[in-house]
Each structure stands twice: as structure tokens, then as C-alpha cells.
Design an enzyme around this catalytic site. Structure first.
Site, short mmCIF file in Angstrom:
data_model
loop_
_atom_site.label_atom_id
_atom_site.label_comp_id
_atom_site.label_asym_id
_atom_site.label_seq_id
_atom_site.Cartn_x
_atom_site.Cartn_y
_atom_site.Cartn_z
N TYR A 63 0.88 -1.18 0.00
CA TYR A 63 0.00 0.00 0.00
C TYR A 63 0.91 1.22 0.00
O TYR A 63 1.56 1.53 0.99
CB TYR A 63 -0.91 0.03 1.22
CG TYR A 63 -1.92 -1.11 1.30
CD1 TYR A 63 -2.31 -1.82 0.15
CD2 TYR A 63 -2.49 -1.48 2.51
CE1 TYR A 63 -3.23 -2.86 0.23
CE2 TYR A 63 -3.41 -2.51 2.59
CZ TYR A 63 -3.77 -3.19 1.46
OH TYR A 63 -4.69 -4.23 1.54
N PHE A 213 -13.23 -5.33 2.00
CA PHE A 213 -14.36 -4.58 1.44
C PHE A 213 -15.63 -4.78 2.29
O PHE A 213 -16.72 -5.02 1.75
CB PHE A 213 -14.63 -4.97 -0.02
CG PHE A 213 -13.56 -4.60 -1.00
CD1 PHE A 213 -12.62 -3.60 -0.71
CD2 PHE A 213 -13.48 -5.21 -2.24
CE1 PHE A 213 -11.62 -3.25 -1.63
CE2 PHE A 213 -12.50 -4.87 -3.17
CZ PHE A 213 -11.58 -3.89 -2.86
N GLY A 216 -18.07 -2.46 1.13
CA GLY A 216 -18.24 -2.42 -0.32
C GLY A 216 -16.98 -1.96 -1.04
O GLY A 216 -16.95 -1.93 -2.26
N GLY A 217 -15.96 -1.54 -0.28
CA GLY A 217 -14.70 -1.16 -0.90
C GLY A 217 -14.75 0.23 -1.50
O GLY A 217 -15.33 1.15 -0.92
N PHE A 218 -14.18 0.36 -2.71
CA PHE A 218 -14.02 1.69 -3.30
C PHE A 218 -15.38 2.32 -3.64
O PHE A 218 -15.49 3.54 -3.77
CB PHE A 218 -13.13 1.62 -4.54
CG PHE A 218 -11.72 1.21 -4.21
CD1 PHE A 218 -10.84 2.15 -3.67
CD2 PHE A 218 -11.28 -0.08 -4.38
CE1 PHE A 218 -9.54 1.78 -3.33
CE2 PHE A 218 -9.98 -0.45 -4.05
CZ PHE A 218 -9.11 0.48 -3.52
N PRO A 220 -18.72 2.30 -1.77
CA PRO A 220 -19.44 1.80 -0.60
C PRO A 220 -20.86 1.33 -0.93
O PRO A 220 -21.50 1.83 -1.86
CB PRO A 220 -19.42 3.00 0.35
CG PRO A 220 -18.15 3.74 -0.02
CD PRO A 220 -18.03 3.57 -1.52
N LEU A 221 -21.32 0.33 -0.17
CA LEU A 221 -22.61 -0.31 -0.39
C LEU A 221 -23.75 0.70 -0.48
O LEU A 221 -23.80 1.66 0.30
CB LEU A 221 -22.92 -1.24 0.79
CG LEU A 221 -22.02 -2.44 0.98
CD1 LEU A 221 -22.14 -2.98 2.39
CD2 LEU A 221 -22.38 -3.51 -0.04
N1 LIG Z 1 -6.68 -8.93 1.02
C1 LIG Z 1 -7.05 -8.12 0.06
O1 LIG Z 1 -6.94 -8.43 -1.12
C2 LIG Z 1 -7.61 -6.77 0.40
C3 LIG Z 1 -8.23 -6.01 -0.62
C4 LIG Z 1 -8.77 -4.80 -0.26
C5 LIG Z 1 -8.69 -4.35 1.05
N2 LIG Z 1 -8.08 -5.11 2.01
C6 LIG Z 1 -8.04 -4.67 3.43
O2 LIG Z 1 -9.37 -4.49 3.86
C7 LIG Z 1 -9.53 -3.20 4.46
C8 LIG Z 1 -10.93 -2.72 4.24
O3 LIG Z 1 -11.19 -2.56 2.86
P1 LIG Z 1 -11.36 -1.17 2.13
O4 LIG Z 1 -10.87 -0.06 2.98
O5 LIG Z 1 -10.79 -1.31 0.78
O6 LIG Z 1 -12.92 -1.10 1.91
P2 LIG Z 1 -14.17 -0.82 2.91
O7 LIG Z 1 -13.72 -0.86 4.33
O8 LIG Z 1 -15.25 -1.70 2.46
O9 LIG Z 1 -14.59 0.65 2.49
C9 LIG Z 1 -13.72 1.72 2.46
C10 LIG Z 1 -14.43 2.83 1.67
O10 LIG Z 1 -15.59 3.22 2.38
C11 LIG Z 1 -15.49 4.59 2.77
N3 LIG Z 1 -16.02 4.67 4.12
C12 LIG Z 1 -15.50 4.16 5.25
N4 LIG Z 1 -16.28 4.40 6.31
C13 LIG Z 1 -17.35 5.08 5.83
C14 LIG Z 1 -18.51 5.62 6.42
N5 LIG Z 1 -18.75 5.50 7.73
N6 LIG Z 1 -19.39 6.28 5.63
C15 LIG Z 1 -19.18 6.41 4.29
N7 LIG Z 1 -18.08 5.93 3.67
C16 LIG Z 1 -17.18 5.26 4.43
C17 LIG Z 1 -14.03 4.95 2.66
O11 LIG Z 1 -13.86 6.30 2.31
P3 LIG Z 1 -13.27 7.40 3.37
O12 LIG Z 1 -11.78 7.19 3.41
O13 LIG Z 1 -13.68 8.69 2.76
O14 LIG Z 1 -13.94 7.12 4.68
C18 LIG Z 1 -13.58 4.06 1.52
O15 LIG Z 1 -13.91 4.65 0.26
C19 LIG Z 1 -8.44 -2.36 3.79
O16 LIG Z 1 -8.12 -1.24 4.55
C20 LIG Z 1 -7.32 -3.36 3.64
O17 LIG Z 1 -6.57 -3.39 4.82
C21 LIG Z 1 -7.55 -6.32 1.70
#
Ligand SMILES: NC(=O)c1ccc[n+]([C@@H]2O[C@H](COP(=O)([O-])OP(=O)(O)OC[C@H]3O[C@@H](n4cnc5c(N)ncnc54)[C@H](OP(=O)(O)O)[C@@H]3O)[C@@H](O)[C@H]2O)c1
Length: 293
Positions: A63, A213, A216-218, A220-221
Site C-alpha cells: 500500500y 471490502f 463495499g470497498g471503493f 461503498p454499499l
Molecule cells: N486482502 C485483500 O486483497 C484486500 C483487498 C482490499 C482491502 N483489504 C483490506 O481491507 C480493508 C478494508 O477494505 P477497504 O478499505 O478497501 O474497503 P471498505 O472498508 O469496504 O470501504 C472503504 C471505503 O468506504 C469509505 N467509508 C469508510 N467508512 C465510511 C462511512 N462510515 N461512511 C461512508 N463511507 C465510508 C471509505 O472512504 P473514506 O476514506 O472517505 O472514509 C472508503 O472509500 C483495507 O483497509 C485493507 O486493509 C484487503
């Protein structure tokens, strides 16, 4: 500040962590590449997560690359005794930000040393082997060679525990024949339910399942049912999505990602949200349809 202990705990390797953790991927720059636009804000998010009691942080040295681990070190080192930092290996970033598989024994050893150096630790608590046969989801293929190489790094004392990411049930079974697998990190949330059976199998074995995710990831759901339940409960849709995961199975550990202090607080407050049975039923329905993820 929310008491996140109310969401309970689960085993991760030989440690016990709170079920509400934090995923650090969003702290890197756009496209998970380069430095964050707001470095002080990123450090503040990490410090507030730790102050709120988060004891499980998910990261990777790819990252940024390196950026997220360096931010974690700057914000939190020397680390609290109870903090479990989980990283992942298996990719190398191109100069254009591309994600390229990196599974040779040399690449895996190099990645472990990059993580040790950038996190400022002598041993990494948990390393997930992030399988890359499929870019958008798990795809079959043998993981014997890279997992054997990672197990060797564990024998050398550089890695305490091993997990798998982006894997099929078949790969998990193969992996468990090679190393003790303490967690599985796959794509899963209330609209993306492909791992339902796998989660239940892992729960029966006491192995942690860590959905990536979770929101919902990039993208959000978004769903009318989710918004309706949230409005009824006086919560936000993202809090409901996290509370649903907490209730879905006891072995689910959450690592929602955010670069925003406001969203961090909102997400941690999901620990206190109780979902009545009719809300669970309405939310379960989302996963049985083609609702947008
Ligand atoms: N193993 C793998 O292949 C893999 C792949 C992807 C991710 N990951 C891990 O999984 C973790 C979680 O995944 P993720 O961060 O990609 O996705 P996520 O947690 O599903 O969602 C993050 C997205 O939601 C937004 N968000 C977060 N809280 C929110 C809220 N309360 N209200 C509205 N929007 C909100 C964030 O934007 P803002 O920053 O604006 O809040 C960001 O765009 C990552 O940090 C990573 O460590 C692992």
C-alpha cells in the site's frame, strides 16, 4: 468515545483481538499509490483508532508502496503490547501503480524484510499470503510453492502466524496441509456472500474470517433495504453493514477502512448497534439478490 469491547473478541493466532479493527489501505494516496493527500489526517486516524481500543490493524507494504506501514510506525511506534498488526504479501507495485504478482521465494523474503523494516518490528505477528490467480476474486491454482516459502520464513522466526487471502476452499485445504492457517481474508459483505459456507466452516474450526471490502470497498454499499433499516434504527447504512457482519458469524473480525476521523468514529460506534431479527432478515435478503455492491 464508543467502547468497542461491546462487539466482543475472537482469537487471531494465539492472541485475542477485539472484533472491531481497522484496515489501513485507505491511508495511502489515490489508487493506494503514493503518499496521502493529508498526512497529518492519516496519522490522526491511526492514533484515534488505537486510543479507541482498536488492537487489530490490517496493512500491507504494497500500500503506497511502503507508505501505509511507515504511517503506522510514525503514528503508533512503540506499539502497545496488545496491538496485532497483520500484513500481506504477494504483490509488487509497478511504477504506474499496477499490482503485479510477486510469489517467488526471493520476492516473499524481500517483502517480509520490507514489512519488518517499515513497521519497525523484529517479527510480524500475522502475514497473509495474498493469492493472485484471479485479480477480481479467488481462482484455483496451487499455492504450495509460495506457502512453503512463507512457512520457511516463519521457521526462521520472522513471521509468527500465517493467513491466506483471496483463496478458494480448495486452496485453504491445501494450505492447511502446509502451514497452520490462523485467518482467511476474502472479499465479503452483505451484498457479496460467496463465502457464506466457508465462513461457517471456519467458525466451526475456530479460525478467524476477516472480510475485505466490508463496506463495499471503493464504491461503498448502496441499497434501499440497507438505508431503510438504518433509518428505522437511527443508524447509518455503514454502521448497519458492519453490525450485520458482527452478527453474521462469531469468527468475523472487522477491518473497515477509512481516511476520515468522522467515518472512523461512525464505524467504531457500530459496536453498540443491535440488529433485531427483522432487520437481519431484511438485510439477508440483499445478499440473495443482485443488489449493487
Ligand atoms: N486482502 C485483500 O486483497 C484486500 C483487498 C482490499 C482491502 N483489504 C483490506 O481491507 C480493508 C478494508 O477494505 P477497504 O478499505 O478497501 O474497503 P471498505 O472498508 O469496504 O470501504 C472503504 C471505503 O468506504 C469509505 N467509508 C469508510 N467508512 C465510511 C462511512 N462510515 N461512511 C461512508 N463511507 C465510508 C471509505 O472512504 P473514506 O476514506 O472517505 O472514509 C472508503 O472509500 C483495507 O483497509 C485493507 O486493509 C484487503
Amino acid at each position: 468515545m464508543t467502547d468497542i469491547s461491546s462487539a466482543g473478541t475472537f482469537a487471531l493466532g494465539d492472541r485475542t483481538v477485539k472484533r472491531l479493527g481497522y484496515g489501513a489501505m485507505q491511508l495511502a494516496g489515490p489508487g493506494v499509490f503514493g503518499p496521502p493527500q493529508d498526512r497529518d489526517g492519516a496519522l490522526a486516524v491511526l492514533r484515534e483508532a488505537a486510543a479507541a481500543g482498536v488492537d487489530h490493524i490490517d496493512t500491507s507494504d504494497f500500500y503506497g508502496p511502503h507508505i501505509t506501514n511507515q504511517l503506522i510506525r510514525t503514528a503508533l511506534h512503540p506499539y502497545p503490547d496488545d496491538l496485532v498488526i497483520v500484513t500481506k504479501l504477494g504483490a509488487r507495485r509497478g511504477e504506474d501503480g499496477s499490482w503485479n504478482p510477486a510469489f517467488s521465494a526471493e520476492e516473499l523474503a524481500g517483502a517480509v524484510h520490507d514489512n519488518l523494516r517499515n513497521l519497525g518490528v523484529d517479527v510480524i505477528e500475522v502475514v497473509n499470503l495474498r493469492v493472485m490467480f484471479g485479480i477480481h476474486g479467488p481462482a484455483e491454482g496451487s499455492i504450495e510453492a509460495p506457502l512453503t516459502a512463507l512457512a520457511e520464513l516463519q521457521r526462521q522466526g520472522l513471521v509468527r502466524h500465517i493467513g491466506l487471502s483471496n483463496v478458494t476452499a480448495k486452496q485453504l485445504a491445501q494450505g492447511r496441509g502446509i502451514a497452520n492457517i490462523v485467518c482467511v481474508q476474502n472479499h465479503y459483505n452483505l451484498a457479496h456472500r460467496g463465502d457464506d459456507a466457508l465462513i461457517d466452516d471456519l467458525a466451526a474450526e475456530g479460525i478467524a474470517y476477516v472480510p475485505f471490502f466490508p463496506l463495499g470497498g471503493f464504491t461503498p454499499l448502496q441499497s434501499t433495504e440497507l438505508s431503510d433499516v438504518a433509518a428505522r434504527l437511527g443508524a447509518t447504512p455503514m454502521q448497519v453493514a458492519l453490525a450485520w457482519l458482527l452478527r453474521r458469524a462469531p469468527n468475523i473480525l472487522l477491518i473497515p477502512g477509512t481516511s476520515s476521523l468522522g467515518h472512523l468514529r461512525e464505524n467504531l460506534a457500530a459496536a453498540d448497534l443491535e440488529l433485531p431479527q427483522d432487520a437481519m432478515a431484511a438485510l439477508d435478503w440483499i445478499g440473495t439478490t443482485d443488489a449493487p455492491a
